[in-house]
Design a protein around this motif. Sequence first.
Motif, PDB file in Angstrom:
ATOM      1  N   LEU A 195       1.055  -1.136   0.032  1.00  0.00           N
ATOM      2  CA  LEU A 195       0.042  -0.148  -0.017  1.00  0.00           C
ATOM      3  C   LEU A 195       0.888   1.171  -0.001  1.00  0.00           C
ATOM      4  O   LEU A 195       1.605   1.393   1.029  1.00  0.00           O
ATOM      5  N   ARG A 196       0.817   2.032  -0.972  1.00  0.00           N
ATOM      6  CA  ARG A 196       1.458   3.290  -1.083  1.00  0.00           C
ATOM      7  C   ARG A 196       0.865   4.447  -0.752  1.00  0.00           C
ATOM      8  O   ARG A 196      -0.174   4.797  -1.119  1.00  0.00           O
ATOM      9  N   TRP A 197       1.223   4.989   0.639  1.00  0.00           N
ATOM     10  CA  TRP A 197       0.149   5.956   1.264  1.00  0.00           C
ATOM     11  C   TRP A 197       0.919   7.384   0.926  1.00  0.00           C
ATOM     12  O   TRP A 197       2.215   7.598   0.897  1.00  0.00           O
ATOM     13  N   LYS A 198       0.033   8.274   0.604  1.00  0.00           N
ATOM     14  CA  LYS A 198       0.545   9.502   0.413  1.00  0.00           C
ATOM     15  C   LYS A 198      -0.654  10.869   0.999  1.00  0.00           C
ATOM     16  O   LYS A 198      -1.872  10.161   1.339  1.00  0.00           O
ATOM     17  N   GLN A 199      -0.278  11.682   1.057  1.00  0.00           N
ATOM     18  CA  GLN A 199      -1.075  13.087   1.441  1.00  0.00           C
ATOM     19  C   GLN A 199      -1.594  13.723  -0.023  1.00  0.00           C
ATOM     20  O   GLN A 199      -0.566  14.069  -0.652  1.00  0.00           O
ATOM     21  N   LYS A 200      -2.947  14.013   0.096  1.00  0.00           N
ATOM     22  CA  LYS A 200      -3.340  14.681  -1.096  1.00  0.00           C
ATOM     23  C   LYS A 200      -2.449  16.169  -0.969  1.00  0.00           C
ATOM     24  O   LYS A 200      -2.632  16.756   0.058  1.00  0.00           O
ATOM     25  N   GLY A 201      -2.100  16.591  -2.074  1.00  0.00           N
ATOM     26  CA  GLY A 201      -1.265  17.705  -2.553  1.00  0.00           C
ATOM     27  C   GLY A 201       0.099  17.497  -2.188  1.00  0.00           C
ATOM     28  O   GLY A 201       0.958  18.452  -2.742  1.00  0.00           O
ATOM     29  N   ARG A 202       0.506  16.474  -1.715  1.00  0.00           N
ATOM     30  CA  ARG A 202       1.952  16.287  -1.561  1.00  0.00           C
ATOM     31  C   ARG A 202       2.489  14.945  -2.199  1.00  0.00           C
ATOM     32  O   ARG A 202       3.540  14.291  -1.651  1.00  0.00           O
ATOM     33  N   ALA A 203       1.541  14.222  -3.112  1.00  0.00           N
ATOM     34  CA  ALA A 203       1.797  12.932  -3.573  1.00  0.00           C
ATOM     35  C   ALA A 203       2.938  12.571  -4.241  1.00  0.00           C
ATOM     36  O   ALA A 203       3.723  11.572  -4.132  1.00  0.00           O
ATOM     37  N   ARG A 204       3.491  13.511  -4.957  1.00  0.00           N
ATOM     38  CA  ARG A 204       4.822  13.399  -5.649  1.00  0.00           C
ATOM     39  C   ARG A 204       6.282  13.692  -4.848  1.00  0.00           C
ATOM     40  O   ARG A 204       6.977  13.272  -5.189  1.00  0.00           O
ATOM     41  N   ASP A 205       5.995  14.326  -3.734  1.00  0.00           N
ATOM     42  CA  ASP A 205       6.860  14.965  -2.812  1.00  0.00           C
ATOM     43  C   ASP A 205       7.232  13.648  -1.691  1.00  0.00           C
ATOM     44  O   ASP A 205       8.381  13.648  -1.340  1.00  0.00           O
ATOM     45  N   GLU A 206       6.303  12.868  -1.302  1.00  0.00           N
ATOM     46  CA  GLU A 206       6.529  12.060  -0.176  1.00  0.00           C
ATOM     47  C   GLU A 206       5.498  10.808  -0.320  1.00  0.00           C
ATOM     48  O   GLU A 206       4.182  11.283  -0.540  1.00  0.00           O
ATOM     49  N   TRP A 207       6.181   9.649  -0.189  1.00  0.00           N
ATOM     50  CA  TRP A 207       5.329   8.619  -0.102  1.00  0.00           C
ATOM     51  C   TRP A 207       5.676   7.351   0.756  1.00  0.00           C
ATOM     52  O   TRP A 207       7.038   7.542   0.842  1.00  0.00           O
ATOM     53  N   TYR A 208       5.034   6.617   1.262  1.00  0.00           N
ATOM     54  CA  TYR A 208       5.417   5.408   1.867  1.00  0.00           C
ATOM     55  C   TYR A 208       5.009   4.001   1.617  1.00  0.00           C
ATOM     56  O   TYR A 208       3.487   4.002   1.467  1.00  0.00           O
ATOM     57  N   ASP A 209       5.611   2.965   1.290  1.00  0.00           N
ATOM     58  CA  ASP A 209       5.076   1.674   0.979  1.00  0.00           C
ATOM     59  C   ASP A 209       4.868   0.724   2.321  1.00  0.00           C
ATOM     60  O   ASP A 209       5.914   0.652   2.712  1.00  0.00           O
ATOM     61  N   ILE A 210       3.817   0.461   2.320  1.00  0.00           N
ATOM     62  CA  ILE A 210       3.565  -0.634   3.529  1.00  0.00           C
ATOM     63  C   ILE A 210       2.930  -1.761   3.263  1.00  0.00           C
ATOM     64  O   ILE A 210       1.986  -1.900   2.542  1.00  0.00           O
ATOM     65  N   VAL A 211       3.898  -2.809   3.401  1.00  0.00           N
ATOM     66  CA  VAL A 211       3.381  -4.314   3.193  1.00  0.00           C
ATOM     67  C   VAL A 211       2.622  -5.046   4.158  1.00  0.00           C
ATOM     68  O   VAL A 211       2.974  -4.812   5.407  1.00  0.00           O
ATOM     69  N   VAL A 212       1.585  -5.548   3.980  1.00  0.00           N
ATOM     70  CA  VAL A 212       0.522  -6.048   4.931  1.00  0.00           C
ATOM     71  C   VAL A 212       0.141  -7.334   4.558  1.00  0.00           C
ATOM     72  O   VAL A 212       0.029  -7.704   3.573  1.00  0.00           O
ATOM     73  N   ARG A 213      -0.097  -8.055   5.600  1.00  0.00           N
ATOM     74  CA  ARG A 213      -0.659  -9.432   5.604  1.00  0.00           C
ATOM     75  C   ARG A 213      -1.999  -9.433   5.774  1.00  0.00           C
ATOM     76  O   ARG A 213      -2.558  -8.430   6.259  1.00  0.00           O
TER      77      ARG A 213
END
Length: 259
Positions: A116-134
């Motif tokens: 799951l690649r999490w982003k904040q609206k308005g900052r999607a290109r500047d910052e994101w985090y990939d969280i792998v979940v079971r």
Amino acid sequence: MSEPTDRFVIELGSGTVAHIIDMDADQSETDSRFSLTPSAPGEMMCSRGHRHPRPQRVPFSEFVSHHDIDKEGFEGDAPAEICSYCWSNTREAVEKDQERDAEDVSEKIGTVGYRLRWKQKGRARDEWYDIVVRPETTMAELDRLVCRFTTLDDFHLRMYGLEDEYLDSSLNVLPDYQYEEAGDRTYTKASETTIADVAERAGLQEGDRLSLVYDFGTPSHYYCIVKGVYEPEEIDGVLDNNDVITSTDTAAVVKEKRP
């Protein structure tokens, strides 16, 4: 797990627009629609361009970043810098691949994991985090990881939902502490909801989204895109990797882009 765009490169030439090359194309197939030069590596995604004997090629992700093209994959209309015929054909090819993969995944929902690649609206290109979940990862665990890379706290309500629901969430999932404080049983407790529950509810597949809203009065909007689907044995390999950034018992932040 690779991105849908990873197999494509941008070929730069003397024309006014750049062309897209599918580097995974099997040019031995007789039904190849676009290739003009069978001996050239990869397949040009339209029949209107001319291959160059010594082409300059860059990865798709590098090209869009350099030109500040705000696109998630091949969504929408072609940017001015890229051949619109290539863009349309590439989007169609990717959509067909995703539909084929979705058919396979739909039978396994509840047993597979997700990136799951999490982003904040308005900052999607500047910052994101990939969280792998079971599949057994609770929304409470996911919430703890989401809060590790945001400024979110427990002073304001935050709620998880599907797609772009935000305040109109059909899941109504609140972190445990806030669930108890709210005293409203129309909400759902995060520790009692798993990713498998959400996946079955939404038919979760690659390309789908989840949403998060923080502060119901002056809301901030966060979202994630399902960037990958993992078989159980694949999840073990990812979560057991020593390079994970931070983790819980069943989930981990495995990749990030920070300003």
